[in-house]
Enzyme design. Sequence first.
Site, PDB file in Angstrom:
ATOM      1  N   HIS A  22       0.753  -0.901  -0.411  1.00 53.01           N
ATOM      2  CA  HIS A  22      -0.244  -0.060  -0.067  1.00 53.01           C
ATOM      3  C   HIS A  22       1.090   1.542  -0.155  1.00 53.01           C
ATOM      4  CE1 HIS A  22      -4.595  -2.010   0.962  1.00 53.01           C
ATOM      5  NE2 HIS A  22      -3.731  -2.860   1.035  1.00 53.01           N
ATOM      6  N   ASP A 119      -6.816   4.856   1.244  1.00 55.89           N
ATOM      7  CA  ASP A 119      -6.636   4.034   0.712  1.00 55.89           C
ATOM      8  C   ASP A 119      -7.549   3.167   1.185  1.00 55.89           C
ATOM      9  OD1 ASP A 119      -5.366   1.656   0.234  1.00 55.89           O
ATOM     10  OD2 ASP A 119      -3.235   1.722   1.896  1.00 55.89           O
ATOM     11  N   HIS A 349       4.460 -13.818  -6.576  1.00 51.81           N
ATOM     12  CA  HIS A 349       3.649 -14.270  -5.518  1.00 51.81           C
ATOM     13  C   HIS A 349       2.119 -13.405  -6.642  1.00 51.81           C
ATOM     14  CE1 HIS A 349       4.446 -10.415  -4.798  1.00 51.81           C
ATOM     15  NE2 HIS A 349       3.134 -10.211  -3.242  1.00 51.81           N
ATOM     16  N   ASN A 353       1.974  -4.832  -7.245  1.00 55.06           N
ATOM     17  CA  ASN A 353       2.669  -3.618  -7.729  1.00 55.06           C
ATOM     18  C   ASN A 353       3.778  -4.022  -8.058  1.00 55.06           C
ATOM     19  OD1 ASN A 353       2.030  -1.088  -6.149  1.00 55.06           O
ATOM     20  ND2 ASN A 353       1.482  -3.002  -4.241  1.00 55.06           N
TER      21      ASN A 353
HETATM   22  N1  UDP Z   1       9.362  -4.957  -2.949  1.00 61.06           N
HETATM   23  C1  UDP Z   1      10.839  -4.531  -3.161  1.00 61.06           C
HETATM   24  N2  UDP Z   1      11.889  -5.419  -2.681  1.00 61.06           N
HETATM   25  C2  UDP Z   1      11.870  -6.628  -2.222  1.00 61.06           C
HETATM   26  C3  UDP Z   1      10.175  -6.978  -1.516  1.00 61.06           C
HETATM   27  C4  UDP Z   1       9.585  -5.583  -2.339  1.00 61.06           C
HETATM   28  O1  UDP Z   1      10.862  -3.787  -4.206  1.00 61.06           O
HETATM   29  O2  UDP Z   1      12.763  -7.101  -1.246  1.00 61.06           O
HETATM   30  C5  UDP Z   1       8.468  -4.007  -3.465  1.00 61.06           C
HETATM   31  C6  UDP Z   1       7.625  -4.540  -4.934  1.00 61.06           C
HETATM   32  O3  UDP Z   1       8.541  -3.398  -6.000  1.00 61.06           O
HETATM   33  C7  UDP Z   1       6.099  -4.151  -4.524  1.00 61.06           C
HETATM   34  C8  UDP Z   1       6.572  -4.404  -3.178  1.00 61.06           C
HETATM   35  O4  UDP Z   1       6.572  -4.185  -2.518  1.00 61.06           O
HETATM   36  O5  UDP Z   1       6.756  -2.118  -5.032  1.00 61.06           O
HETATM   37  C9  UDP Z   1       5.403  -5.583  -3.480  1.00 61.06           C
HETATM   38  O6  UDP Z   1       4.374  -5.542  -3.075  1.00 61.06           O
HETATM   39  P1  UDP Z   1       3.494  -6.429  -4.097  1.00 61.06           P
HETATM   40  O7  UDP Z   1       1.827  -5.383  -5.098  1.00 61.06           O
HETATM   41  O8  UDP Z   1       3.793  -7.164  -5.633  1.00 61.06           O
HETATM   42  O9  UDP Z   1       2.994  -7.263  -3.370  1.00 61.06           O
HETATM   43  P2  UDP Z   1       3.014  -7.472  -1.251  1.00 61.06           P
HETATM   44  O10 UDP Z   1       4.008  -7.178  -1.109  1.00 61.06           O
HETATM   45  O11 UDP Z   1       1.999  -6.567  -1.177  1.00 61.06           O
HETATM   46  O12 UDP Z   1       2.045  -8.796  -1.622  1.00 61.06           O
END
Ligand code: UDP
Length: 456
Positions: A22, A119, A349, A353
């Site tokens: 988020h 949000d 997964h 994002n």
């Molecule tokens: N991300 C990152 N480095 C990490 C893990 C996650 O930059 O080691 C960023 C990723 O690029 C994305 C966000 O964290 O922008 C994760 O959001 P996403 O919706 O993909 O998954 P969530 O973490 O909410 O399950």
Amino acid sequence: MASTPHHPHPHVALIPSAGMGHLIPFLRLSAMLAARGCAVSIIAAHPTVSATESDHLSAFFAAYPEIKRIDFHLLPYKKSNFINEDPFFVQFEAIDKSTHLLRPVLSSLSPPLSAVVSDLPVLGSIARITEDLSIPTYTLITTSARFFCLMANLSLLLAAGDVNGGTIDVPGLGQVPVSSIPPPMLNPNHFFSATIAENTLPMPKLKGILLNTFTWFESEAIEALNGTGLAPILPVGPLQPLQTVQGGSNLPWLDQQAQESVLFISFGSRTALSKEQIRELGAGLEKSGCNFLWVLKGSKVDKEDNQEVEELIGEGFLERTQSKGLVVKGWVDQDQVLGHPSIGGFMSHCGWNSVMEAARLGVPILAWPLHGDQKINAEVVEKIGLGLWSSRDWGWGGQKLVGRDEIADKIMEVMMDEKVRDRAKQIKERACLVRDGNGDSELKLQEIIRSCIKET
Ligand code: UDP
């Protein structure tokens, strides 16, 4: 607010909830608004759940000093009757129960607010305040248009919730497999379902609903949403990356690898596989012979992640694979990694994002959805051809142990698929076009800013 006429720049306050999934899109949108002449304030809950959120906020405000930081100190959390064991969802509730504290903040900011972007998990309580104060209100949806469409049809899903298997006919989307809908969404006693019910209520009264997607990428779902009587649907994605890079750089290692030879493996900011599953994945990687960069997580919240890599992955793995791959624990700048020429695939997964980043950077996804909106997001990936989701029978996260042979097969499948690679590059071009001066998403953003100026 409509009363004070002489401010040339609209002032927008953004209110993210919890979790990096988020926070990142809210920070990106904030920077994009500031770059287009808006005064921007971010109201972020304090303390955060993860250390990463707190680190990112500090780095962000250091890099963008023109953006105002407002720390929102939460009241102590009182447990509700809903089923809720997720620390990030608990924070949603805690923020929601504290929003009345924001009324004096929102009414007194200077210059007066032209708009608030809230949000979704806190939209209901924020919209009650902003309506009273006559501040135009938007929400930024951090999931796919497709999953948001399911949220907007929650009552229909709940009515069909006891269907065992099968599909549900969702207006505009057609038959959606029940197995793709996260079980907590079908349980009215679960916080996940309750928060959607509560926070989609004010939608018809909003000024607009921003989505981190683009029309070409999700045309079917966007069309379906346009017919639901909600506020105007405004796809403004893919949101642009920030100037700040957080996390150690793995670029020197990537520089040494052949073009498009490396599989990047990450399950986002809040998903940890079980130790058994981590080891099967490791064995699958070894069997595939593929180069890899793997971001390993041992627990949902980073502050509790204190096991060493070897402890999680098993003794000897790092030695055996040292010529092939790199395992990293801690935050890696995913956007920077995905943009590196040596990356040829992304085991993901399918957090939204991540999907948008892969689309913007043209990296084929090997979808391994585990929780929440991820299976629906994987459907989007598969439909548009950005990647492969051939593992439907792998179930939800933790339901079954996926074996090394299957994993190795899927890795080889995605890394050798020329068609999906070409398609990912076409998608990248499309994603780039929408951010051009005259691109769909850019025009939508300009339209929102113009409408904020009128309100100022
Ligand atoms: N991300 C990152 N480095 C990490 C893990 C996650 O930059 O080691 C960023 C990723 O690029 C994305 C966000 O964290 O922008 C994760 O959001 P996403 O919706 O993909 O998954 P969530 O973490 O909410 O399950």
